[in-house]
Design a protein around this motif. Structure first.
Motif, short mmCIF file in Angstrom:
data_model
loop_
_atom_site.label_atom_id
_atom_site.label_comp_id
_atom_site.label_asym_id
_atom_site.label_seq_id
_atom_site.Cartn_x
_atom_site.Cartn_y
_atom_site.Cartn_z
N HIS A 203 63.67 -8.53 117.81
CA HIS A 203 63.81 -7.18 118.12
C HIS A 203 62.93 -6.41 118.70
O HIS A 203 63.27 -5.38 119.21
N ASP A 204 61.77 -6.99 118.77
CA ASP A 204 60.62 -6.24 119.38
C ASP A 204 59.96 -7.56 120.28
O ASP A 204 58.79 -7.79 119.92
N LEU A 205 60.61 -7.99 121.36
CA LEU A 205 60.27 -9.25 121.85
C LEU A 205 58.89 -9.12 122.57
O LEU A 205 57.89 -9.92 122.48
N VAL A 206 58.42 -8.03 123.24
CA VAL A 206 57.31 -7.46 124.11
C VAL A 206 56.08 -7.75 123.00
O VAL A 206 54.95 -8.62 123.45
N ALA A 207 56.17 -7.13 122.01
CA ALA A 207 55.11 -7.08 121.20
C ALA A 207 54.66 -8.33 120.35
O ALA A 207 53.81 -8.69 120.44
#
Length: 335
Positions: A203-207
């Motif tokens: 759900h928060d791939l970059v982080a």
């Protein structure tokens, strides 16, 4: 008099909640062609492609039989068959261009069939072929990875059928660091059990990726590409690569250009559909993975077995796959 067999098919594209979405039928037992095996099917797996075809390919009142993964016993062979004999136990993923495996007997080209791993039952083996072929071709033909390969591989949907096999094969046969995505504790644990070095929240791939791979990743395996290209461009290193297995409409790849990122398609039915000179590569890879399974290096991804093979049970399996919450694979076994 033509011999008939039980099978499961559909006559029109309907929601899986409709009892007519899959029906019990009787069909003629097929005749094998020159390079074909006639297989007595003992177990089949349901994949997302089964549900996708059921929803999108309306047979117009005729009977269309779905099913790609299967495990069973060779009951007959065509005149040019050289790799198998009657009585051999086999596993395979079939062809999207031919009638499916949801039938008591099925014909399949021997060049895309493997001998069933000796250590597995039919249900355990039926969970594997389509996802194994997809994973193998992605890693070793699209990304061209090998035993000496390094870098970091991001596997989206690490608890899914294909993701499970990408993780296992990457760990067994390459030197890459494997990062998988998951959204629930049970799917994250499954990805770790498959061999992922790290698991991040999709759900928060970059982080998530930055936390475990601050310099970015070298490879992305993607079953869910729509709307994700800009994210991939951000988390991939310069010269990185993506292999996708879905087909989102209106896909814009331009965000990949500044980093010279390569985009690959993987479609495991390409060889069965076009019969290129290297079609036997699918037989070879299934044989190799069978050895890895019997040696305890790779394991089945079966998590749910339903019985028997009939319309009602297959509707339940389709519902599970369409829910989007599957961990591992669902198999339907036994006529």
């Amino acid at each position: 008099m033509t011999e008939t067999m039980p099978a499961v098919g559909y006559r029109e594209s309907l929601p899986i909640s409709d009892e007519a979405s899959l029906e019990d039928v009787r069909l003629p037992v097929p005749e094998p062609g020159p390079r074909d095996l006639l297989v007595r099917v003992e177990a089949v797996s349901v994949n997302p492609v089964d549900a996708k075809v059921r929803r999108s390919a309306d047979p117009g009142g005729g009977v269309k039989v779905l099913g790609y993964d299967a495990a069973g016993v060779v009951a007959g062979v065509g005149g040019e068959v050289s790799l198998f004999e009657v009585g051999d136990e086999v596993y395979y993923a079939g062809s999207i261009g031919r009638p499916g495996t949801n039938a008591r007997f099925h014909v399949v080209d021997e060049r895309i069939v493997g001998h069933k791993p000796r250590s597995l039952g039919f249900a355990e083996a039926a969970a594997l072929p389509l996802t194994t072929i997809t994973a193998w071709e992605s890693l070793f033909e699209r990304f061209r990875l090998g035993a000496e390969s390094g870098g970091t591989l991001l596997v989206l949907g690490g608890a899914g059928g294909v993701g499970s096999m990408v993780i296992q094969l990457a760990r067994a046969l390459t030197g890459v660091t494997v990062v998988a995505t998951a959204s629930r504790p049970e799917s994250a644990q499954w990805a770790r059990d498959m061999g992922a070095h790290e698991v991040v929240d999709h759900h928060d791939l970059v982080a998530g990726v930055r936390a475990v791979a601050p310099d970015g990743v070298d490879y992305v395996f993607s079953p869910r590409t729509g709307g994700a290209i800009e994210t991939f461009a951000e988390i991939l290193r310069t010269g990185g690569e993506i292999t996708a297995i879905d087909e989102p409409e209106g896909l814009d790849l331009l965000p990949l250009k500044p980093k010279s990122i390569t985009f690959h398609w993987e479609f495991m039915f390409t060889r069965p559909l076009f019969e290129p000179p290297d079609m036997i590569a699918q037989h070879d890879l299934l044989e190799r993975v069978g050895e890895l399974i019997d040696d305890g290096v790779v394991r089945t991804t079966l998590t749910t077995t339903l019985e028997p093979i009939n319309a009602g049970t297959l509707r339940r399996a389709h519902e599970m796959v369409e829910s989007g919450h599957m961990v591992g694979k669902v198999v339907v076994a036994g006529f």
